[in-house]
Write a protein that holds these residues in place. Sequence first.
Motif, PDB file in Angstrom:
ATOM      1  N   THR A  80       0.844  -1.191   0.000  1.00  0.00           N
ATOM      2  CA  THR A  80       0.000   0.000   0.000  1.00  0.00           C
ATOM      3  C   THR A  80       0.882   1.246   0.000  1.00  0.00           C
ATOM      4  O   THR A  80       2.035   1.207   0.407  1.00  0.00           O
ATOM      5  CB  THR A  80      -0.919   0.032   1.226  1.00  0.00           C
ATOM      6  N   LEU A  81       0.313   2.354  -0.455  1.00  0.00           N
ATOM      7  CA  LEU A  81       1.032   3.626  -0.469  1.00  0.00           C
ATOM      8  C   LEU A  81       0.083   4.755  -0.120  1.00  0.00           C
ATOM      9  O   LEU A  81      -1.049   4.815  -0.617  1.00  0.00           O
ATOM     10  CB  LEU A  81       1.647   3.889  -1.845  1.00  0.00           C
ATOM     11  N   TYR A  82       0.530   5.633   0.763  1.00  0.00           N
ATOM     12  CA  TYR A  82      -0.141   6.891   1.071  1.00  0.00           C
ATOM     13  C   TYR A  82       0.974   7.927   1.148  1.00  0.00           C
ATOM     14  O   TYR A  82       1.575   8.142   2.190  1.00  0.00           O
ATOM     15  CB  TYR A  82      -0.889   6.768   2.405  1.00  0.00           C
ATOM     16  N   SER A  83       1.304   8.517   0.011  1.00  0.00           N
ATOM     17  CA  SER A  83       2.503   9.325  -0.111  1.00  0.00           C
ATOM     18  C   SER A  83       2.334  10.701   0.537  1.00  0.00           C
ATOM     19  O   SER A  83       1.274  11.318   0.436  1.00  0.00           O
ATOM     20  CB  SER A  83       2.858   9.508  -1.593  1.00  0.00           C
ATOM     21  N   PRO A  84       3.400  11.218   1.172  1.00  0.00           N
ATOM     22  CA  PRO A  84       3.332  12.569   1.740  1.00  0.00           C
ATOM     23  C   PRO A  84       3.424  13.678   0.698  1.00  0.00           C
ATOM     24  O   PRO A  84       3.146  14.830   0.998  1.00  0.00           O
ATOM     25  CB  PRO A  84       4.549  12.613   2.679  1.00  0.00           C
ATOM     26  N   VAL A  85       3.829  13.338  -0.537  1.00  0.00           N
ATOM     27  CA  VAL A  85       3.989  14.329  -1.610  1.00  0.00           C
ATOM     28  C   VAL A  85       3.506  13.728  -2.928  1.00  0.00           C
ATOM     29  O   VAL A  85       3.379  12.509  -3.060  1.00  0.00           O
ATOM     30  CB  VAL A  85       5.470  14.754  -1.757  1.00  0.00           C
ATOM     31  N   ASP A  86       3.243  14.604  -3.909  1.00  0.00           N
ATOM     32  CA  ASP A  86       2.900  14.133  -5.251  1.00  0.00           C
ATOM     33  C   ASP A  86       4.119  13.456  -5.886  1.00  0.00           C
ATOM     34  O   ASP A  86       5.248  13.914  -5.717  1.00  0.00           O
ATOM     35  CB  ASP A  86       2.453  15.309  -6.126  1.00  0.00           C
ATOM     36  N   LEU A  87       3.875  12.381  -6.636  1.00  0.00           N
ATOM     37  CA  LEU A  87       4.963  11.633  -7.256  1.00  0.00           C
ATOM     38  C   LEU A  87       4.769  11.541  -8.756  1.00  0.00           C
ATOM     39  O   LEU A  87       3.635  11.493  -9.251  1.00  0.00           O
ATOM     40  CB  LEU A  87       5.025  10.211  -6.668  1.00  0.00           C
ATOM     41  N   LYS A  88       5.873  11.505  -9.489  1.00  0.00           N
ATOM     42  CA  LYS A  88       5.810  11.358 -10.932  1.00  0.00           C
ATOM     43  C   LYS A  88       5.486   9.912 -11.303  1.00  0.00           C
ATOM     44  O   LYS A  88       6.075   8.982 -10.761  1.00  0.00           O
ATOM     45  CB  LYS A  88       7.130  11.779 -11.577  1.00  0.00           C
TER      46      LYS A  88
END
Length: 241
Positions: A145-153
Motif C-alpha cells: 500500500t502507499l499513502y505518499s506525503p507528496v505528489d509523485l511522478k
Amino acid sequence: TINQPTPGKLYRFKGKKSKKYMASSSSRNKMVLNEANGIETVFKLVQDGGNYKLLNCGNGYFITNTHDASALKANANTITFNASESSSLGYYTIKTSYSSPYIYDDVNENEVDRNSSYAADYCDWTIEEVTELPVPINTTVGFGTLYSPVDLKGEDTQDERLEFYYGTRQDVGGKDKLVLTKLTGDIPAETGFIVRYKGGVNETTGCVYMKIADTDPVLPGRNELTGTLETVAKPAPADGT
C-alpha cells in the motif's frame, strides 16, 4: 534565517561529524545514524500553528526530546534551523524546544543525541531536500500500500517498476466487492493506493525510488481507499495509538 526549509517538503539531515543521516530506529524510539537513504531517513517539515515540527516518514512519529522519533503531533517538540554557531558555511545548527535543545551528531554511539550547549561539528548538519521518495517494497509478497506525503511522478515508474490502483466498492453479481482501477499519470499525495511490484527495488534499502512531481495531480475517479501519514491517537473509548 536564510535558506529555511519549506513546510510540506521532505528533507534529510546529515551530521557533519559522522557524515551519516539522522534516522528513526526500527527497534527503539531513539534516533540513530544511517548511511543509507531509506524511508527512515526522510522527514516531512510540518507547520503546526506558528511552529515547525518534524515528522519521520519511516515510522509516522514526530521528533521529541531532541533525540527521539516517538511523539504524536501534540506532544512533539518544535524545531528551528539556525546558521552554524561556529560559522561553518553550508551547515545548520538544529535546535528543538526541549530542555537540552541541540540535536547532536553522536558519532561514537552511532546515534542522534541531545546536548545542552553547542559543540562544534557535533551540532552541525547539512539539510538535503528529498527529490525521490523511497517507497518500501516487500518483494516476496509483491503487493503493498502507499499513502505518499507528496505528489509523485508516474513516468518511468508505472508498468516498469510499480503499478498503482485505487478502489471503489461495487455490487458485482450481487456481492459487495472492492474493484481496483489502475492509475495512469502522476500519483497524488495523501491518497490511498494498492501497489503492485514489478521490479527495480534497491537491495540495500528495500525501496523503489520515485521522483517527486512538480504538478498537482488529481485522481481521475472515486477512491474509497484511505490512509494517514502520521501515527494518531485512537478516539475514545479505545486506548493506544
